[in-house]
Design a protein around this motif. Structure first.
Motif, PDB file in Angstrom:
ATOM      1  N   UNK A 228      -9.274  12.818  25.207  1.00 52.97           N
ATOM      2  CA  UNK A 228      -7.941  12.433  25.679  1.00 52.97           C
ATOM      3  C   UNK A 228      -7.577  11.037  25.191  1.00 52.97           C
ATOM      4  N   UNK A 229      -8.544  10.132  25.168  1.00 55.80           N
ATOM      5  CA  UNK A 229      -8.296   8.792  24.629  1.00 55.80           C
ATOM      6  C   UNK A 229      -7.899   8.893  23.156  1.00 55.80           C
ATOM      7  N   UNK A 230      -8.597   9.754  22.403  1.00 52.62           N
ATOM      8  CA  UNK A 230      -8.253   9.964  20.993  1.00 52.62           C
ATOM      9  C   UNK A 230      -6.827  10.507  20.880  1.00 52.62           C
ATOM     10  N   UNK A 231      -6.486  11.449  21.735  1.00 47.52           N
ATOM     11  CA  UNK A 231      -5.127  11.999  21.718  1.00 47.52           C
ATOM     12  C   UNK A 231      -4.093  10.903  21.978  1.00 47.52           C
ATOM     13  N   UNK A 232      -4.358  10.042  22.941  1.00 44.26           N
ATOM     14  CA  UNK A 232      -3.419   8.969  23.261  1.00 44.26           C
ATOM     15  C   UNK A 232      -3.301   7.959  22.115  1.00 44.26           C
ATOM     16  N   UNK A 233      -4.389   7.749  21.375  1.00 46.31           N
ATOM     17  CA  UNK A 233      -4.324   6.886  20.195  1.00 46.31           C
ATOM     18  C   UNK A 233      -3.357   7.479  19.171  1.00 46.31           C
ATOM     19  N   UNK A 234      -3.445   8.783  18.957  1.00 50.38           N
ATOM     20  CA  UNK A 234      -2.529   9.444  18.016  1.00 50.38           C
ATOM     21  C   UNK A 234      -1.083   9.313  18.473  1.00 50.38           C
TER      22      UNK A 234
END
Length: 551
Positions: A228-234
């Protein structure tokens, strides 16, 4: 309606591997990572929504991702998508497809280049902390995965996409212009990612999206928080709503809904062989529903090997022993590339055994926030029980002897001690079945049966993911490499069988290990495009008859 102008052929910045940081005692990096860990622990379980079309949806149907170092606590509770929300995600992705694909190439890849820089700097420690607490990685394993490798995936995918777009027909007849365009698939991609690499979690939806596709991303239940953190970075990097839909949830509901939709265009999968085959069969059952033939891309299991040649001297034997410790036990053997079986000539076995047992004694194990440990916990109760059963089998098998390790304890976290099994049966259970844990089995073969042992390696399992071969003489290296050619998609000479680096060793295997489309290379991106050839004529013809028709 005017389209987006393309006013230049842009070149992306020079692409290099993300420099890896070592986090030595007293360093600023270590202090910042510890701060991120402490803050994350103090905050307690985070709440993760389903995200569809940019909308965060809190379904109330929640599950927990536990901390494998201390399973009484959770790193997050996540809301789960059901069939209806999955269908909503599909519809939203398809609505976003045309606009995303139509963006000029430089505008599209700018999202991923920015995401890589955000991860490398602003979010490095947070993403690593989430990977450590949620997936049981120590500092180094989190650094090479959640920081360096994911940065590399994002940057190198942009480089490979640029190179693909530059591939154009070399010839044009007089009065014509030939060209090829690389468009997205005609539908959506379903990305199903595993727990063991945050980088794979980020790459599975990103690689298709780089090429203009829209994606449903179903993360592993044991990696939701870092993913989810990776998704928010995108999103922060500029990913438009709907391009990647974040849909944690029940695998059966999400996958069956996606695979039943006529617009399903591709599966991008990393996980178990059994699940991939089940999904492949489901696609086959639905084949008459689809608007086009789906592309199935999968990287699954492995039963990876180390093989020593009799020509090694004592220093080379020690090197092989050290590499086997790393290959078998880093991240508790939970890499699909991890060394699980080792073949040593009888003449070298006493020295190899002495070295590997002595080195094993130096291994410490504990929770990830104690930075001194080489190994940590396995991911969850299911994994613990499965690995424990193999350790128990080895302890009870008359053909096997546990020469190091063999203990386990799940009272606080899911800890299985790195275990070395010695066997006289090359087809014993721990040599043939995928364990996916910190257990390696060693078999001593007759020195004069090297060729037969190479054949045995191939015949022992259905997998062909990674393998390593240790030899000194160049003729021996060539001979063994030829004999082992079909038994590993990633093959290492005098190195461990793990640690593929994006841009250096494209990763993937064949046979039961997957479709070998090679993550970290341009070949993977080709799976997510449709080519259109365009021939434009500039000169009108005077008549339809050819000279050969004249008499």
């Amino acid at each position: 309606m005017a389209g987006n102008p393309s006013l230049a052929h842009f070149k992306i910045p020079l692409t290099e591997n993300e420099p890896m940081r070592s986090y030595p005692l007293g360093s600023d990096d270590r202090a910042k990572l510890k701060q991120a860990l402490d803050e994350m622990i103090a905050q307690g379980p985070q709440e993760v929504p389903v995200v569809i079309n940019g909308e965060k949806i809190y379904t109330g149907n929640v599950a927990k991702q536990l901390n494998p170092s201390k399973h009484a606590s959770a790193v997050c509770q996540y809301h789960q998508a059901d069939a209806a929300l999955t269908q909503k995600a599909i519809d939203g992705a398809m609505a976003a497809q045309a606009k995303w694909e139509a963006l000029p190439f430089n505008e599209r890849i700018a999202v991923f280049l920015k995401a890589a820089d955000l991860l490398a700097h602003k979010y490095r420690y947070k993403t690593m902390a989430a990977t450590m607490l949620g997936q049981g990685k120590n500092i180094w394993q989190a650094e090479i995965d959640a920081a360096a490798e994911l940065c590399d995936f994002w940057r190198f995918n942009c480089k490979y996409a640029e190179e693909i777009y530059q591939q154009q027909p070399p010839k044009n007849s007089v009065g014509t212009w030939n060209r090829v365009e690389y468009r997205a698939l005609e539908g959506f991609v379903l990305a199903v990612s595993p727990f063991n690499f945050t980088a794979i979690g980020g790459n599975l939806p990103s690689a298709p999206a780089v090429m203009g596709n829209v994606v449903l991303w179903k993360p592993s239940p044991s990696a939701v928080w870092s993913n989810y953190i990776v998704y928010e970075i995108l999103v922060e990097a500029g990913m438009p709503p709907g391009v990647i839909q974040f849909v944690p949830g029940d695998a059966e509901q999400v996958c069956s809904t996606a695979l039943a939709d006529p617009r399903f265009a591709s599966l991008h999968f990393t996980g178990s062989t059994k699940v991939f085959r089940k999904l492949w069969a489901d696609v086959g059952q639905n084949i008459n529903k689809y608007n086009a033939y789906p592309r199935l891309v999968g990287e699954t299991g492995g039963k990876n090997f180390h093989l020593l040649h009799p020509d090694l001297d004592s220093n080379a034997v020690r090197h092989a022993a050290l590499q086997t410790i790393r290959g078998a036990f880093e991240y508790q053997g939970q890499k699909c590339s991890a060394c699980s079986r080792c073949y040593v000539p009888k003449s070298l076995y006493p020295e190899f055994k002495k070295q590997i047992v002595a080195e094993h004694a130096k291994i410490t194990q504990g929770p990830v926030w104690e930075f001194n440990h080489f190994t940590g916990p396995v991911i969850n109760k299911f994994a613990f029980d499965k690995i424990k059963s193999y350790v128990d089998h080895a302890a009870a098998d008359s053909n096997c002897t546990i020469i190091a390790g063999g203990k386990y304890d799940d009272s606080v976290g899911y800890f299985v001690q790195p275990t070395i099994v010695e066997t006289t049966d090359p087809l014993t259970k721990t040599m043939t079945e995928e364990i996916f844990g910190p257990v390696v089995t060693v078999y001593a073969y007759d020195d004069d049966k090297f060729d037969e042992t190479c054949a045995l390696i191939g015949d022992t399992t259905e997998y062909a993911l990674t393998g390593a071969y240790f030899a000194t003489n160049r003729e021996h290296i060539v001979h063994g490499t030829n004999l082992l050619r079909k038994f590993a998609g990633n093959f290492y000479v005098n190195d461990k069988c793990t640690g593929a680096v994006v841009g250096q060793q494209p990763f993937g295997g064949g046979k039961g290990s997957g479709t070998n489309d090679k993550a970290g290379s341009w070949t993977l991106l080709l799976r997510f495009i449709n080519m259109r050839t365009i021939k434009e004529n500039f000169v009108p013809i005077d008549e339809f008859i050819y000279p050969s028709n004249l008499v």
